[in-house]
Scaffold this motif. Structure first.
Motif, PDB file in Angstrom:
ATOM      1  N   SER A  25     -19.530  22.854  16.704  1.00 47.77           N
ATOM      2  CA  SER A  25     -19.344  21.749  16.120  1.00 47.77           C
ATOM      3  C   SER A  25     -19.141  20.747  16.626  1.00 47.77           C
ATOM      4  CB  SER A  25     -18.262  21.610  14.662  1.00 47.77           C
ATOM      5  OG  SER A  25     -16.835  22.537  15.089  1.00 47.77           O
ATOM      6  N   HIS A  26     -18.406  21.288  18.502  1.00 48.68           N
ATOM      7  CA  HIS A  26     -18.735  19.862  19.155  1.00 48.68           C
ATOM      8  C   HIS A  26     -20.021  20.042  19.801  1.00 48.68           C
ATOM      9  CE1 HIS A  26     -14.257  21.764  20.131  1.00 48.68           C
ATOM     10  NE2 HIS A  26     -14.642  21.718  18.936  1.00 48.68           N
ATOM     11  N   ILE A  27     -20.003  18.461  19.303  1.00 50.65           N
ATOM     12  CA  ILE A  27     -20.675  17.694  20.218  1.00 50.65           C
ATOM     13  C   ILE A  27     -20.808  16.900  21.054  1.00 50.65           C
ATOM     14  CG2 ILE A  27     -22.999  15.920  19.598  1.00 50.65           C
ATOM     15  CD1 ILE A  27     -23.185  18.152  17.781  1.00 50.65           C
ATOM     16  N   ALA A  55     -22.427  27.005  23.003  1.00 51.43           N
ATOM     17  CA  ALA A  55     -22.748  26.229  21.879  1.00 51.43           C
ATOM     18  C   ALA A  55     -22.342  27.674  20.618  1.00 51.43           C
ATOM     19  CB  ALA A  55     -24.608  26.258  21.741  1.00 51.43           C
TER      20      ALA A  55
END
Length: 324
Positions: free
Chosen positions: A285-287, A280
């Motif tokens: 922005s990487h889900i 995180a």
């Protein structure tokens, strides 16, 4: 250095830079974590200097946040130019020092078409400014901290495998007995991380050939973990990427050592969700959702590791010795 892809998020662009991995490894240092907890009190002046310059990197929500607050002052030369083609989006043009009567240190100089509407100009400038600050070409010959470049390709290409191996080992240490990764050894880790896919056993391999390949994969994983330890030791004293032997010095008083041991035993260092937090921090922005293999949900950390492993890495695919 390759021209950046402007469709990427800023943290994706940074993930292909040495500065990104510099901080990733520094956050793996137990001693650096402890000096942050001790507010700079340490017997090793090398670690104190890094703490004074980098600050408490554990207090920031993301790498980009830390970079904008601290990083650019440590790694950028006062003279910064964007490593982009001169013809930019919407017809904007980058003005180099050769275009100016006087160089403008710390400035990004653009020529904007008169006919460009204000909304398009504003959008383009904001995007280009963000890209320049985050992934511009850094003329770092006079920067306070230097990425070790010339003749260092071996260390360059060891960075990501070393970090992923280190992170996976921490995930395994924190796993429950029922987790699929709980009993993983060097072979399983190497296979998952694809450290040496050329050694993956194949159908038709003889028993001897299969065993030799498995041995090579175990060795590769051990070497990657050993490299991670060396990179961490060096980044603690402001040197990256380097695997040189670091002189051992006393860092803590007897009382500090006891407090550190107690903090580690209490689970304050690298908590159970450590890699979730690191992912995180590095790629906010990487889900990443659940990953299923043959209808079975995989450990969340494996999905996060895969996401980090697959990040844009143009820097690692080049042998260029120019600054990043």
């Amino acid at each position: 250095m390759d021209t950046p892809n402007h469709t990427l998020h800023s943290e994706d662009l940074m993930a292909s830079s040495m500065h990104f991995w510099w901080i990733a490894f520094l956050r793996c240092s137990k001693d650096f974590w402890w000096i942050c907890q001790q507010n700079g009190k340490c017997l090793d002046e090398r670690l104190v200097k890094v703490w004074n310059d980098f600050g408490d990197i554990f207090q920031y929500e993301s790498f980009t946040q830390w970079w904008l607050h601290k990083g650019s002052a440590l790694f950028d030369s006062p003279q910064l130019e964007m490593d982009l083609s001169q013809a930019l989006t919407h017809g904007l043009r980058l003005l180099l020092n050769t275009d100016l009567k006087q160089p403008q240190p710390g400035m990004i100089c653009l020529a904007i078409p008169i006919k460009l509407d204000s909304a398009s100009a504003s959008t383009a400038i904001i995007k280009l400014f963000e890209t320049a600050r985050v992934r511009g070409k850094h003329y770092d010959t006079d920067a306070r901290y230097q990425v070790i470049k010339g003749g260092n390709e071996k260390n360059f290409h060891s960075i990501k495998p070393a970090y992923l191996t280190y992170a996976l080992r921490i995930c395994i240490e924190h796993s429950c007995s029922s987790d699929q990764i709980n009993n993983w050894g060097n072979y399983q880790m190497s296979r998952f991380l694809e450290l040496c896919p050329q050694h993956h056993p194949q159908p038709g391999d003889s028993i001897i050939r299969t065993k030799n390949k498995q041995k090579a994969m175990r060795t590769n994983n051990s070497q990657a973990f050993s490299m991670a330890a060396k990179l961490i030791e060096n980044v603690e004293i402001g040197r990256f990427p380097s695997s040189k032997k670091v002189e051992t010095r006393e860092r803590w008083t007897t009382e500090q050592k006891q407090e550190l041991d107690a903090a580690v035993s209490a689970g304050h260092w690298q908590k159970t969700n450590w890699f979730t937090n690191e992912h995180a921090f590095m790629l906010p922005s990487h889900i990443v959702g659940e990953v299923f293999v043959e209808s079975h949900a995989q450990a969340k950390c494996l999905a996060l590791l895969t996401d980090l492993r697959d990040t844009h890495q143009s820097f690692f695919s080049t042998t260029s010795k120019t600054a990043i």
